[in-house]
Design a protein around this motif. Structure first.
Motif, PDB file in Angstrom:
ATOM      1  N   HIS A 559      -1.749  -1.687  12.603  1.00  0.00           N
ATOM      2  CA  HIS A 559      -0.973  -1.344  12.242  1.00  0.00           C
ATOM      3  C   HIS A 559      -1.931  -0.188  11.436  1.00  0.00           C
ATOM      4  O   HIS A 559      -1.695   0.635  11.456  1.00  0.00           O
ATOM      5  N   ASP A 560      -3.113  -0.492  11.570  1.00  0.00           N
ATOM      6  CA  ASP A 560      -4.711   0.418  11.065  1.00  0.00           C
ATOM      7  C   ASP A 560      -4.705   1.671  11.928  1.00  0.00           C
ATOM      8  O   ASP A 560      -4.709   2.357  11.692  1.00  0.00           O
ATOM      9  N   ARG A 563      -1.836   3.953  11.290  1.00  0.00           N
ATOM     10  CA  ARG A 563      -2.443   4.320  10.609  1.00  0.00           C
ATOM     11  C   ARG A 563      -3.078   5.802  10.655  1.00  0.00           C
ATOM     12  O   ARG A 563      -3.070   6.939  10.512  1.00  0.00           O
ATOM     13  N   GLU A 567      -2.872   9.570  10.536  1.00  0.00           N
ATOM     14  CA  GLU A 567      -3.764  10.882   9.630  1.00  0.00           C
ATOM     15  C   GLU A 567      -4.540  11.930  10.703  1.00  0.00           C
ATOM     16  O   GLU A 567      -4.860  12.829  10.767  1.00  0.00           O
ATOM     17  N   GLY A 575       0.419   9.801   6.310  1.00  0.00           N
ATOM     18  CA  GLY A 575      -0.624   8.513   6.165  1.00  0.00           C
ATOM     19  C   GLY A 575      -0.601   7.069   4.972  1.00  0.00           C
ATOM     20  O   GLY A 575      -0.493   6.447   5.341  1.00  0.00           O
ATOM     21  N   ARG A 576      -0.634   7.580   4.159  1.00  0.00           N
ATOM     22  CA  ARG A 576      -1.059   7.446   2.582  1.00  0.00           C
ATOM     23  C   ARG A 576      -0.505   6.548   2.217  1.00  0.00           C
ATOM     24  O   ARG A 576       0.155   5.265   1.403  1.00  0.00           O
ATOM     25  N   ILE A 579       0.407   3.715   4.175  1.00  0.00           N
ATOM     26  CA  ILE A 579      -0.487   2.119   3.376  1.00  0.00           C
ATOM     27  C   ILE A 579       0.323   1.917   2.209  1.00  0.00           C
ATOM     28  O   ILE A 579      -0.151   0.837   1.687  1.00  0.00           O
TER      29      ILE A 579
END
Length: 590
Positions: A559-560, A563, A567, A575-576, A579
């Motif tokens: 997931h990181d 994202r 971004e 992207g936020r 999150i």
């Protein structure tokens, strides 16, 4: 008002001369390099063009030459920075063996040439001895352009040049002996002069060992870049002045100061600060040599001067070649050394002036000998070009050479705080050649206590990166704590050294995106891996199975990465939102 007008006219005239000097170099050097004749010959021809026998913009070429000798001084300082004391000690056989043999035989041979040309023995000795002293400026510049300074054959030539610089002291003493009446009254003066020279060397060595590093640490703590530049110039010029007052050459003083600072943490910073001044002043020196070529003297004595140039250069070349071959140099290296060192040099002017003052040679003879040396200096680049085109081509042989396995390249680490210290450990343990620069003198002192060699330098400056070896590194590791500095270093490195991978430490997610956009090959948020390892340990502690914990951590990493990719591509707001929709790591914005 009239005096002001006169003053303004004088200032305008001075400005015209400055503009003429700059324009001559800017026009001539690229042109001559473009047609394959080299920068040195371009400077010499440009100096002749704007000098007394060209456009007449300058009437006193020797005044310019005197100031421009500082370029030679700074060049020797930079060479000294590359010569650590242990390395210099390892060259002692070349300096006092090869150098002494070549200089001694050349003096004897060129003295005989002078006698054959009709000079009195004393005059022939002075004329030949002056021609033996090779031009340090020209040879060093040619070696640098050819990329030979760091090669064994280049180091041997540097060793001979150092011996010739040292030889100026006994040669000036010999001039005093040869002077009318010098044998009776000069002994005490020579003893005093030798004592003063030794005292100057000892004082400079003491200052280099116990004063320079503490001074630079104090200045580095002030964070005033211009003061560091001023201090670098102070060291170079102060050392040159100390040696000059002691009766030695300024170039030798600067070289010795460079050697004393070669193991200093501030070496790269000093080199970067001095380099621009060195380049400009050395170019000015070559312009001054071109201006000093007196065509009137050459026209009136052209047969004698041309004959002297040919005889001295041919005999000196043959001696250099013979000495090189006798001491087991290859044919190609011996020919190249002969082509590079066949000319007279700038120290001949000092020796001839001293001989004129002592009454050994008269003014017209001094002018003829000086013109002979200058003409030989002008011919040297042409001889080197002829060698490159017609000389023997060295064969590349791999006989007896083992190809190393598991070769680990070199790395440049910028920043040696808590992050950089840890990064350096696996590299050093694998035998990687690591160059480290930092602007924190406290880090440097602590690192030295643990056996690391860290140099003072600002990685946001391109000249510092070059001096620290960025162009030849296998990787540049940006480990600084300042996010703006990290971004600037990454941009500089990718723009100037596009083939060198850049790995960077990021403070947080936004900083990581900036670094990716700057072109780094790899970035890592400084807390990411430690936080993930901490989180995995927490899962195990509260009772999760190792397999489940590993699976969860893999999902978090996936997931990181998603994202970050989103971004980086420009969808930072989307992207936020992603999150916020992921409860497993909704607050991970670092």
């Amino acid at each position: 008002m009239k005096p002001m007008a006169v003053e303004a006219t004088g200032a305008a005239s001075d400005l015209v001369q400055v503009v003429a000097l700059l324009a001559a170099g800017v026009v001539a050097v690229p042109l001559f390099k473009r047609i394959g004749l080299g920068s040195v010959l371009g400077y010499l021809v440009a100096g002749l063009a704007i000098g007394p026998f060209g456009l007449g913009l300058f009437s006193d070429a020797h005044a310019i030459l005197h100031v421009a000798e500082l370029g030679v001084v700074m060049f020797l300082f930079i060479i000294g920075l590359e010569m650590e004391p242990s390395r210099l000690w390892g060259m002692r056989r070349e300096i006092f063996g090869l150098g002494l043999v070549q200089v001694g035989i050349c003096i004897a041979a060129l003295t005989l040439v002078g006698i054959a040309m009709g000079f009195a023995p004393a005059v022939a000795f002075v004329a030949g001895t002056g021609f033996v002293l090779t031009s340090t400026a020209i040879v060093m510049q040619l070696l640098e352009e050819r990329g030979s300074l760091s090669k064994p054959k280049g180091r041997r030539i540097v060793a001979i040049l150092l011996l010739e610089d040292l030889a100026i002291v006994p040669l000036l003493a010999a001039v005093t002996l040869l002077a009318p009446g010098g044998g009776e009254s000069g002994a005490a003066e020579r003893a005093v002069a030798i004592g003063i020279a030794l005292g100057s060397v000892l004082a400079l060595v003491a200052a280099g060992r116990w004063l320079l590093n503490p001074m630079f640490r104090l200045l580095a703590a002030s964070k005033a870049r211009e003061v560091m530049t001023a201090a670098a110039l102070l060291v170079v010029l102060g050392a040159a002045l100390a040696m000059q007052l002691g009766g030695l050459s300024m170039a030798m003083g600067a070289f010795l100061a460079g050697v004393l600072l070669s193991e200093s943490s501030f070496r790269h910073q000093l080199e970067a600060d001095v380099e621009p001044f060195r380049g400009i002043l050395l170019g000015l020196f070559f312009l001054g040599v071109g201006m000093s070529l007196d065509l009137t003297v050459i026209g009136a004595n052209w047969r004698l001067i041309l004959g002297s140039v040919a005889a001295y250069m041919v005999v000196k070349s043959l001696v250099i070649y013979a000495v090189a071959r006798a001491l087991r140099a290859s044919h190609s290296e011996a020919v190249e050394r002969a082509a590079l060192m066949a000319q007279g040099g700038e120290f001949a002017f000092v020796l001839y002036a001293a001989a004129t003052g002592a009454g050994i040679i008269d003014g017209p003879t001094n002018a003829i000998l000086t013109a002979t040396v200058i003409l030989s200096m002008a011919l040297t680049p042409l001889m080197v070009i002829a060698f490159d085109r017609l000389g023997p081509k060295p064969a590349v042989s791999m006989d007896g050479v083992e190809i190393p396995e598991n070769l680990v390249g070199s790395a440049l680490i910028v920043g040696f705080g808590r992050f950089g210290q840890i990064v350096s450990q696996p590299l050093i343990s694998r035998g990687c050649s690591v160059s480290i620069i930092d602007t924190n003198s406290g880090y440097i002192r602590v690192a030295e206590e643990f056996g690391f060699k860290v140099y003072y330098g600002d990685g946001t400056r391109l000249d510092i990166l070059r001096a620290a070896g960025a162009a030849t590194a296998r990787a540049i590791l940006v480990c600084v704590d300042d996010r703006e500095a990290a971004k600037r270093i990454a941009e500089l490195a990718k723009a100037e050294f596009p083939l060198v991978p850049v790995l960077a430490r990021a403070r947080d997610r936004e900083h990581a995106i900036e670094l990716i956009q700057a072109g780094v090959a790899f970035q890592l948020r400084e807390t990411l891996e430690s936080a993930l390892a901490f989180g995995e340990r927490a899962l195990l502690t509260i009772g999760d199975s190792p397999e489940a914990a590993t699976e969860v951590m893999a999902e978090v990493r996936r997931h990181d990465a998603e994202r970050l990719d989103l971004e980086t591509a420009g969808g930072i707001y989307a992207g936020r939102e992603l999150i916020r929709g992921n409860t497993a790591s909704a607050h991970e914005l670092g």
